[in-house]
Design a protein around this motif. Structure first.
Motif, mmCIF file in Angstrom:
data_model
loop_
_atom_site.group_PDB
_atom_site.id
_atom_site.type_symbol
_atom_site.label_atom_id
_atom_site.label_comp_id
_atom_site.label_asym_id
_atom_site.label_seq_id
_atom_site.Cartn_x
_atom_site.Cartn_y
_atom_site.Cartn_z
ATOM 1 N N VAL A 189 -21.673 5.347 -4.565
ATOM 2 C CA VAL A 189 -20.773 6.146 -3.730
ATOM 3 C C VAL A 189 -20.566 7.531 -4.341
ATOM 4 O O VAL A 189 -20.654 8.560 -3.652
ATOM 5 N N LEU A 190 -20.303 7.572 -5.658
ATOM 6 C CA LEU A 190 -20.077 8.859 -6.319
ATOM 7 C C LEU A 190 -21.328 9.735 -6.288
ATOM 8 O O LEU A 190 -21.244 10.951 -6.080
ATOM 9 N N ALA A 191 -22.492 9.111 -6.485
ATOM 10 C CA ALA A 191 -23.735 9.877 -6.413
ATOM 11 C C ALA A 191 -23.931 10.461 -5.019
ATOM 12 O O ALA A 191 -24.393 11.605 -4.865
ATOM 13 N N GLN A 192 -23.575 9.692 -4.003
ATOM 14 C CA GLN A 192 -23.695 10.171 -2.627
ATOM 15 C C GLN A 192 -22.732 11.330 -2.379
ATOM 16 O O GLN A 192 -23.088 12.311 -1.714
ATOM 17 N N ALA B 165 -27.692 22.018 -8.798
ATOM 18 C CA ALA B 165 -26.469 22.555 -9.393
ATOM 19 C C ALA B 165 -26.736 23.870 -10.112
ATOM 20 O O ALA B 165 -25.980 24.848 -9.961
ATOM 21 N N VAL B 166 -27.817 23.916 -10.881
ATOM 22 C CA VAL B 166 -28.139 25.108 -11.674
ATOM 23 C C VAL B 166 -28.633 26.247 -10.799
ATOM 24 O O VAL B 166 -28.155 27.387 -10.896
ATOM 25 N N VAL C 201 -19.059 19.331 -9.147
ATOM 26 C CA VAL C 201 -19.146 18.054 -8.425
ATOM 27 C C VAL C 201 -20.473 17.361 -8.720
ATOM 28 O O VAL C 201 -20.518 16.148 -8.966
ATOM 29 N N PHE C 202 -21.572 18.109 -8.704
ATOM 30 C CA PHE C 202 -22.877 17.545 -9.046
ATOM 31 C C PHE C 202 -22.852 16.908 -10.433
ATOM 32 O O PHE C 202 -23.341 15.791 -10.637
ATOM 33 N N LEU C 203 -22.323 17.628 -11.406
ATOM 34 C CA LEU C 203 -22.342 17.187 -12.800
ATOM 35 C C LEU C 203 -21.563 15.883 -12.985
ATOM 36 O O LEU C 203 -22.080 14.911 -13.558
ATOM 37 N N ASN D 173 -23.090 12.770 -11.022
ATOM 38 C CA ASN D 173 -24.359 12.301 -11.582
ATOM 39 C C ASN D 173 -24.140 11.513 -12.871
ATOM 40 O O ASN D 173 -24.799 10.496 -13.115
ATOM 41 N N LEU D 174 -23.217 11.973 -13.710
ATOM 42 C CA LEU D 174 -22.910 11.244 -14.938
ATOM 43 C C LEU D 174 -22.409 9.835 -14.619
ATOM 44 O O LEU D 174 -22.779 8.862 -15.301
ATOM 45 N N ALA D 175 -21.603 9.697 -13.583
ATOM 46 C CA ALA D 175 -21.100 8.382 -13.195
ATOM 47 C C ALA D 175 -22.242 7.460 -12.768
ATOM 48 O O ALA D 175 -22.262 6.270 -13.117
ATOM 49 N N PHE D 176 -23.231 8.013 -12.048
ATOM 50 C CA PHE D 176 -24.359 7.186 -11.606
ATOM 51 C C PHE D 176 -25.229 6.768 -12.784
ATOM 52 O O PHE D 176 -25.725 5.640 -12.839
#
Length: 487
Positions: free
Chosen positions: A279-282, A360-361, A450-452, A455-458
């Motif tokens: 969900v977080l990655a989405q 993100a970058v 938000v991306f960072l 993605n860490l959570a996934f």
């Protein structure tokens, strides 16, 4: 007699039925996105000119670009409306109000009755309301609330798209083809965005009428519905024209699918760490993607001063590269897994990371190149190219976790992710009232953060193991290590 006729017809299909389903699913997503993004281009030609605050940002792009282009509008239409920037943000986000509401019902209906009808009828609803959008605006003399209502209704129809498609793919696609066919279907979003942006801009420029774009894409959606109902079926067993060879192949290679009546294990799903990581990655992906899809045409017009035809073309360029990367990364991902170079979980996390940190970058870099239009478009294009690896990364992950409940999982994941479609356009509208480069730079910094985080959570909590609650026989606390299954 009937069986002989079915056998004869099946021989007319040179392409296996799972690929026909994949192609039609791809076209479904293409149509879904053309109808979704058409307003993003059209709205730049629907509103009256707004006076900019020229003193807000010393680094704002100068208007000397306009010496070689047209001024505020390229159309000669008298149908222009005094919608404020915040009202435009609400209009652009309103599609997602309806979109998120039908995800879970759409997933449940698809798992219960098959995805054919929930997808087909939902798309037909969206096509009809897209087609009548100009009539509603004219009839209400440009009342922006009436446009919000129409967009909500469009979203209600389109909310069934991804849950239904995911259910269909779980019934039709074997593991060894999951990344390829799944990517083909889901990557239709890039082609839809390209076609929606470029064709909308060209049609509006050619006819001097923003309404033509809605008529065109609404009609195409209705035509797609007719072919979908004739060619596609919920599963191989119900398909009247599938070859016996393909039916036997799919029966052998599609695992973890139960034909029993399903009781959705809500508690297990809602307390699953891999589900919430997904969900977080989405959310991360959708935040960046909707920033680009919904608001990039506004950035191109307000900051870089492209006219409508240029806007449609250059807003499309990033998605062309994204589609190429999507398709090639889908093949690469399957190859790496099949050859044993990567386990499935590692592959999903690796490609998801590329799809998160690359955009993100480079989106952020684009805001620092100033008014160099070529360099800005190049940075946006590279950013969206990286985002193409998202589909073989986390987008097919619902199929990994639970083939039996993939539609429901996709409904939860995509539905919650779709909330960003409500937040992002409104937030961007509120943050960019003066259309300055400094304001847009803040928008891109927020997207970077938000991306960072997501993605860490996934990376930490994501997985590709089939969860124990996928089948009634599974025991709580254990998961099937699908990564040991041969592709």
């Amino acid at each position: 007699m009937l069986e002989g006729w079915k056998l004869a017809v099946s021989k007319l299909f040179i392409i296996p039925q799972r690929y026909i389903l994949g192609i039609m699913g791809f076209l479904a997503v293409v149509n879904a996105y053309t109808m979704r993004v058409v307003l993003s281009v059209a709205i730049t030609e629907m509103v009256m000119p707004i006076v900019h605050n020229e003193t807000i940002d010393s680094h704002s792009c100068l208007d000397d670009w306009q010496m070689n282009t047209t001024f505020v509008h390229d159309t000669t239409s008298s149908n222009l409306y005094p919608w404020t920037n915040q009202q435009q943000g609400i209009i652009l986000s309103s599609f997602y109000w309806g979109y998120v509401l039908t995800h879970i019902p759409g997933g449940m209906i698809a798992e219960r009755f098959g995805g054919k009808y929930s997808l087909g009828l939902g798309m037909l609803c969206t096509a009809i309301f897209t087609f009548i959008t100009p009539f509603v605006i004219y009839a209400t003399n440009g009342n922006w609330i009436s446009l919000v209502v129409v967009r909500v209704l469009e979203g209600l129809g389109e909310g069934t798209t991804f849950p239904a498609l995911t259910t269909l793919l779980s019934n039709w696609v074997p593991l060894r083809e999951r990344s390829k066919i799944g990517t083909l279907v889901y990557a239709g979003s890039q082609i839809g965005t390209v076609v929606g942006n470029s064709v909308s801009g060209a049609l509006i420029a050619a006819t001097n009428d923003w309404a033509i774009a809605f008529y065109f894409f609404g009609a195409v959606g209705i035509v797609w519905f007719i072919f979908w109902m004739a060619l596609c079926y919920p599963d191989p067993q119900s398909h009247p024209f599938i070859s016996q060879k393909e039916k036997e192949y799919l029966a052998e290679h599609i695992a973890n699918i139960s034909s029993k009546d399903k009781v959705i294990p809500w508690k297990a799903i809602l307390t699953s760490w891999p589900i919430w990581a997904l969900v977080l990655a989405q959310i991360g992906h959708d935040w960046g993607f909707f920033t680009m899809v919904t608001d990039l045409p506004k950035y191109m017009k307000d900051v870089l001063h492209f006219n409508v035809k240029q806007n449609g073309i250059w807003s499309s360029v990033p998605y062309i590269l994204m589609w190429i990367v999507s398709m090639s990364s889908g093949w690469l991902c399957d190859w790496l897994i099949h050859k044993g170079h990567m386990k499935i979980s590692k592959a999903r996390k690796f490609f998801t990371t590329l799809a998160s940190m690359g955009p993100a970058v480079f989106i952020l870099i684009a805001s620092y190149v100033g008014c160099d239009r070529v360099l800005a478009v190049t940075m946006f294009t590279i950013a969206m190219g990286f985002m193409g690896t998202f589909y073989c990364g986390m987008k097919v992950n619902a199929l990994d976790l639970s083939p039996n409940y993939a539609g429901t999982i996709m409904a939860i994941v995509n539905g919650i992710g779709g909330l960003t479609g409500i937040i992002v356009p409104y937030l961007v509208g509120a943050l960019t009232e003066n259309h300055s480069l400094a304001e847009w730079r803040l928008v891109f910094w927020i997207a970077f953060a938000v991306f960072l985080v997501t993605n860490l959570a996934f990376i930490v909590f994501g997985s590709a193991k089939v969860q124990s609650w996928n089948t009634n026989e599974g025991k709580a606390g254990k998961s099937t290590d699908v990564e040991k299954t041969k592709c």
